[in-house]
Design an enzyme around this catalytic site. Structure first.
Site, PDB file in Angstrom:
ATOM      1  N   ASP A  86     -10.792 103.107  50.053  1.00 41.61           N
ATOM      2  CA  ASP A  86     -10.581 102.189  48.934  1.00 41.61           C
ATOM      3  C   ASP A  86     -10.564 102.970  47.627  1.00 41.61           C
ATOM      4  O   ASP A  86     -11.511 103.688  47.310  1.00 41.61           O
ATOM      5  CB  ASP A  86     -11.695 101.140  48.894  1.00 41.61           C
ATOM      6  CG  ASP A  86     -11.547 100.192  47.723  1.00 41.61           C
ATOM      7  OD1 ASP A  86     -10.566  99.425  47.706  1.00 41.61           O
ATOM      8  OD2 ASP A  86     -12.402 100.223  46.814  1.00 41.61           O
ATOM      9  N   TYR A 119      -9.602 104.306  38.828  1.00 40.07           N
ATOM     10  CA  TYR A 119     -10.596 105.302  39.222  1.00 40.07           C
ATOM     11  C   TYR A 119     -10.165 106.714  38.843  1.00 40.07           C
ATOM     12  O   TYR A 119     -11.008 107.622  38.788  1.00 40.07           O
ATOM     13  CB  TYR A 119     -10.854 105.253  40.729  1.00 40.07           C
ATOM     14  CG  TYR A 119     -11.465 103.979  41.248  1.00 40.07           C
ATOM     15  CD1 TYR A 119     -11.946 102.990  40.394  1.00 40.07           C
ATOM     16  CD2 TYR A 119     -11.567 103.752  42.624  1.00 40.07           C
ATOM     17  CE1 TYR A 119     -12.491 101.818  40.888  1.00 40.07           C
ATOM     18  CE2 TYR A 119     -12.117 102.587  43.128  1.00 40.07           C
ATOM     19  CZ  TYR A 119     -12.569 101.619  42.262  1.00 40.07           C
ATOM     20  OH  TYR A 119     -13.107 100.467  42.758  1.00 40.07           O
ATOM     21  N   LYS A 152      -5.577  99.205  43.548  1.00 38.59           N
ATOM     22  CA  LYS A 152      -5.702  98.012  42.716  1.00 38.59           C
ATOM     23  C   LYS A 152      -4.837  98.079  41.464  1.00 38.59           C
ATOM     24  O   LYS A 152      -4.674  99.149  40.861  1.00 38.59           O
ATOM     25  CB  LYS A 152      -7.176  97.815  42.307  1.00 38.59           C
ATOM     26  CG  LYS A 152      -8.134  97.810  43.488  1.00 38.59           C
ATOM     27  CD  LYS A 152      -9.583  97.742  43.042  1.00 38.59           C
ATOM     28  CE  LYS A 152     -10.520  97.905  44.227  1.00 38.59           C
ATOM     29  NZ  LYS A 152     -10.574  99.304  44.714  1.00 38.59           N
ATOM     30  N   HIS A 188      -7.380  93.981  40.237  1.00 43.22           N
ATOM     31  CA  HIS A 188      -8.707  94.582  40.078  1.00 43.22           C
ATOM     32  C   HIS A 188      -9.707  93.631  39.418  1.00 43.22           C
ATOM     33  O   HIS A 188     -10.868  93.529  39.836  1.00 43.22           O
ATOM     34  CB  HIS A 188      -8.590  95.868  39.267  1.00 43.22           C
ATOM     35  CG  HIS A 188      -9.710  96.831  39.501  1.00 43.22           C
ATOM     36  ND1 HIS A 188      -9.586  98.181  39.356  1.00 43.22           N
ATOM     37  CD2 HIS A 188     -10.991  96.641  39.895  1.00 43.22           C
ATOM     38  CE1 HIS A 188     -10.731  98.779  39.633  1.00 43.22           C
ATOM     39  NE2 HIS A 188     -11.603  97.858  39.960  1.00 43.22           N
TER      40      HIS A 188
END
Length: 328
Positions: free
Chosen positions: A45, A50, A79, A112
């Site tokens: 994931d 990120y 996401k 997200h």
């Protein structure tokens, strides 16, 4: 117990995945990914925000090139970021994620968060942590239905196998369900002993929407929140009830916490870069908690008081019409 759950399409989704939030050190994350794949993880994931999709993509591609597995064995999720929360932005941001990941498709593409930000509002999560994202960055006209239609088009185009949401409340998820052609396959939410969200989980499962728990161990790696958000992180791993069960089953406290979640039919994405803990986190299928033991852990729920990730470091976000949680 099966190591997968079944999505509404009939496709399997592993019940334990590797979470990669806050994993940006290139060498450390590469080692963690190698260790995870070696230990049997097949679900990874990540997210555009990120800032580590390229590392994930490079490591996974190396694993595939070396003949250690096939793309079909893997389940990769990423996401749509909050600054891409307009239907016309979806193809661009998914395209960027696919390029970073070196993939033709992802298995799951999630929205997200339910609130949007302007394109110039932010670039990564580090800006939120640093307190650099202000009220002027918010896009107050977020349209979930229009965004969802854009995600459905990406399924039709073959660039994602499934679509879902993250951090939505019941009202927001209902809006999507009432207006969708392709229903959400998964809802990723903060879920751990102190924030169990039983009503939202039941709502999802009753409608065939699987649930993934992020921060399933209480986010022990988020020590920066202690000072940034004035929050004292819970020590779920040190709770007497958890340690007693760990001793009984000759397991680690983290394994008890994860078993508690998957025994409810949920998915969890614990984050670790420690090879031994990675192996432990996926080694949870050889014991079962009793009904009474599940009840004991259920009773530790603190409701909204247990929430760790409230996103209030984004200045003014609580005034966004789509801020998902109770107004502070």
């Amino acid at each position: 117990m099966s190591k997968t759950i079944t999505l509404h399409t009939g496709a399997p989704m592993p019940t334990i995945g590797l979470g990669t939030w806050q994993a940006q050190d290139e060498e450390e994350l590469e080692r963690a990914l190698d260790s995870a794949l070696e230990a049997g993880y097949r679900f990874i994931d990540t997210a555009y925000l990120y800032g580590n999709e390229a590392i994930v993509g490079r490591t996974v591609q190396k694993w595939l090139d070396e003949g250690k597995g096939t793309r079909e064995e893997l389940f990769i999720s990423t996401k749509l970021p909050m600054m891409g929360m307009r239907p016309e932005d979806v193809p661009e941001f998914l395209g960027a994620s696919l390029s970073n990941l070196q993939l033709d498709y992802v298995d799951l593409y999630l929205i997200h968060v339910p609130f949007g930000m302007l394109r110039h509002g932010m670039q990564n999560l580090d800006e939120i942590v640093a307190g650099e994202v202000g009220t002027g960055a918010l896009d107050m006209e977020t349209d979930h239905v229009a965004i969802w239609k854009a995600l459905e088009a990406e399924v039709d185009a073959g660039r994602t196998r499934h679509i879902g949401v993250s951090n939505f409340n019941e009202r927001q998820l209902t809006r999507v369900l009432d207006n969708c052609t392709i229903k959400p396959a998964n809802h990723q939410i903060e879920l751990h002993l102190y924030l169990q969200q039983p009503d939202l989980v039941a709502f999802c499962l009753e409608r065939g929407v699987t649930v993934t728990a992020y921060s399933p161990l209480g986010s022990p790696g988020s020590k920066w929140l202690n000072t940034a958000d004035g929050l004292q992180l819970p020590d779920l791993l040190g709770l007497p009830e958890v340690r007693e069960l760990a001793d009984k089953y000759s397991k680690q406290p983290a394994q008890v916490l994860l078993r508690h979640l998957i025994q409810k039919g949920l998915v969890a994405v614990p984050k670790s870069t420690n090879p031994e803990r990675l192996r432990q986190n996926i080694d949870i299928y050889d014991f079962e908690l009793s009904e009474a033991e599940m009840d004991t852990l259920d009773a530790l729920d603190r409701g909204e008081e247990g929430r760790i990730i409230d996103m209030l470091l984004i200045v003014g976000v609580k005034d966004h019409p789509e801020y998902p949680w109770a107004k502070p």
